[in-house]
Design an enzyme around this catalytic site. Structure first.
Site, short mmCIF file in Angstrom:
data_model
loop_
_atom_site.label_atom_id
_atom_site.label_comp_id
_atom_site.label_asym_id
_atom_site.label_seq_id
_atom_site.Cartn_x
_atom_site.Cartn_y
_atom_site.Cartn_z
N ASP A 1 0.84 -1.21 0.00
CA ASP A 1 0.00 0.00 0.00
C ASP A 1 0.87 1.25 0.00
O ASP A 1 1.01 1.93 1.02
CB ASP A 1 -0.92 -0.05 1.23
N LYS B 1 0.42 3.66 -2.41
CA LYS B 1 -0.41 4.73 -3.00
C LYS B 1 0.39 5.57 -4.01
O LYS B 1 0.56 6.78 -3.84
CB LYS B 1 -1.00 5.63 -1.91
N ARG C 1 -5.70 -2.53 13.85
CA ARG C 1 -5.69 -2.59 15.32
C ARG C 1 -6.59 -3.64 15.96
O ARG C 1 -6.16 -4.27 16.94
CB ARG C 1 -5.95 -1.20 15.88
O1 C5P Z 1 -6.18 -0.18 12.64
P1 C5P Z 1 -7.20 -0.03 11.54
O2 C5P Z 1 -8.08 -1.27 11.37
O3 C5P Z 1 -7.99 1.25 11.65
O4 C5P Z 1 -6.30 0.05 10.22
C1 C5P Z 1 -6.86 0.27 8.97
C2 C5P Z 1 -5.80 0.26 7.91
O5 C5P Z 1 -6.40 0.68 6.70
C3 C5P Z 1 -4.64 1.23 8.16
O6 C5P Z 1 -3.47 0.64 7.60
C4 C5P Z 1 -5.04 2.46 7.40
O7 C5P Z 1 -3.95 3.21 6.96
C5 C5P Z 1 -5.80 1.86 6.22
N1 C5P Z 1 -6.76 2.77 5.60
C6 C5P Z 1 -7.80 3.36 6.29
N2 C5P Z 1 -8.67 4.18 5.65
C7 C5P Z 1 -8.52 4.43 4.36
C8 C5P Z 1 -7.50 3.84 3.64
C9 C5P Z 1 -6.62 3.00 4.31
O8 C5P Z 1 -7.96 3.12 7.47
N3 C5P Z 1 -9.40 5.21 3.76
#
Ligand code: C5P
Length: 244
Positions: A64, A66, A220
């Site tokens: 990822d 981007k 998380r």
């Molecule tokens: O810890 P959590 O479940 O919130 O992590 C979500 C993951 O998805 C992280 O790596 C975050 O950077 C990614 N992400 C996000 N929202 C977006 C794009 C990517 O939370 N719109």
């Protein structure tokens, strides 16, 4: 096409600082989870060798990073990521149709050249950290966020991308308008009762499954759980139950 009519597949976001911890998570979760997301922090610190170590443990990588640059530069980056053998990677849809088309072609050409499976290229539409006001200010446009996300997703499909990253809120509309063969990857997943953290728009695994999402990205709630494996198993069970 690579999208599935069954439950969404879980992608675990390896949002940790140390490589040993990341590799430990892969080792613990690999019986139940196949795909792991490596973002720019871990990749910048650890590089391609780390990606190969994950692959050596039998896992697949969602890189990822981007990518967002002129078509020729993105083409080179996609070729390099394809050569590493990643299964999925992200580019910004706002880089434009020519850039996205260059990315799709680079992945296909490089995979053929190296006799590897072609990685999926998914587009990032509008970063969830940007508000409607930010967009109006940055782009002098007062487009509705949902309209903008759908428009960027449509352009991504036209350019030959395999899908987009979107919230569960947007997933159903993207599936409806762009068809089942265009994958939707949804972050912001929280099992009922879990800490929301800094996420603004969250949804349960069951809601993600009901939206038609193909992959859910979970960080998380799994990596900070007392038992990451049990947390992952509970989420997988909820996804299966929801799609029955
Ligand atoms: O810890 P959590 O479940 O919130 O992590 C979500 C993951 O998805 C992280 O790596 C975050 O950077 C990614 N992400 C996000 N929202 C977006 C794009 C990517 O939370 N719109």
């Amino acid at each position: 096409m690579n999208t599935k009519a069954s439950s969404p597949e879980v992608i675990v976001a390896l949002d940790v600082e140390e490589r040993e911890r990341a590799l430990g998570l892969v080792k613990e979760l690999i019986p139940r989870v196949r795909l792991f997301k490596v973002g720019s922090r871990l990749f910048t610190a650890e590089g391609p060798a780390f990606i190969r170590e994950i692959a050596a443990r039998g896992a697949s990588v969602f890189l990822d990073l981007k990518f967002h640059d002129i078509p020729a530069t993105v083409e080179g980056s996609v070729r390099a990521a394809t050569a590493m053998g990643v299964m999925m990677m992200t580019v910004h849809t706002s880089g434009g149709v020519a850039m996205m088309a260059a990315a799709a072609k680079a992945a296909a050409d490089e995979a053929t050249r190296r006799r590897l499976e072609r990685p999926l290229i998914v587009g990032v539409t509008v970063l969830t950290s940007l508000s409607k006001e930010d967009l109006a200010d940055l782009f002098a446009s007062d487009l509705d966020l949902r309209v903008l996300v759908l428009r960027l997703a449509a352009r991504a499909r036209e350019a030959g991308l395999d899908g987009v990253v979107a919230s569960v809120d947007e997933a159903a509309a993207i599936k409806r308008e762009l068809g089942g063969g265009f994958a939707v990857v949804t972050p912001g997943i929280r099992p009922a009762g879990a800490d929301v953290g800094d996420q603004k728009r969250v949804a349960t695994p069951a809601a993600a499954a009901a939206s038609g999402s193909d992959f859910i990205v979970v960080g998380r709630p799994i990596i900070e759980a007392p038992s990451p494996l049990e947390a992952a198993e509970a989420i997988i069970a909820e996804l299966r139950e929801a799609r029955r």
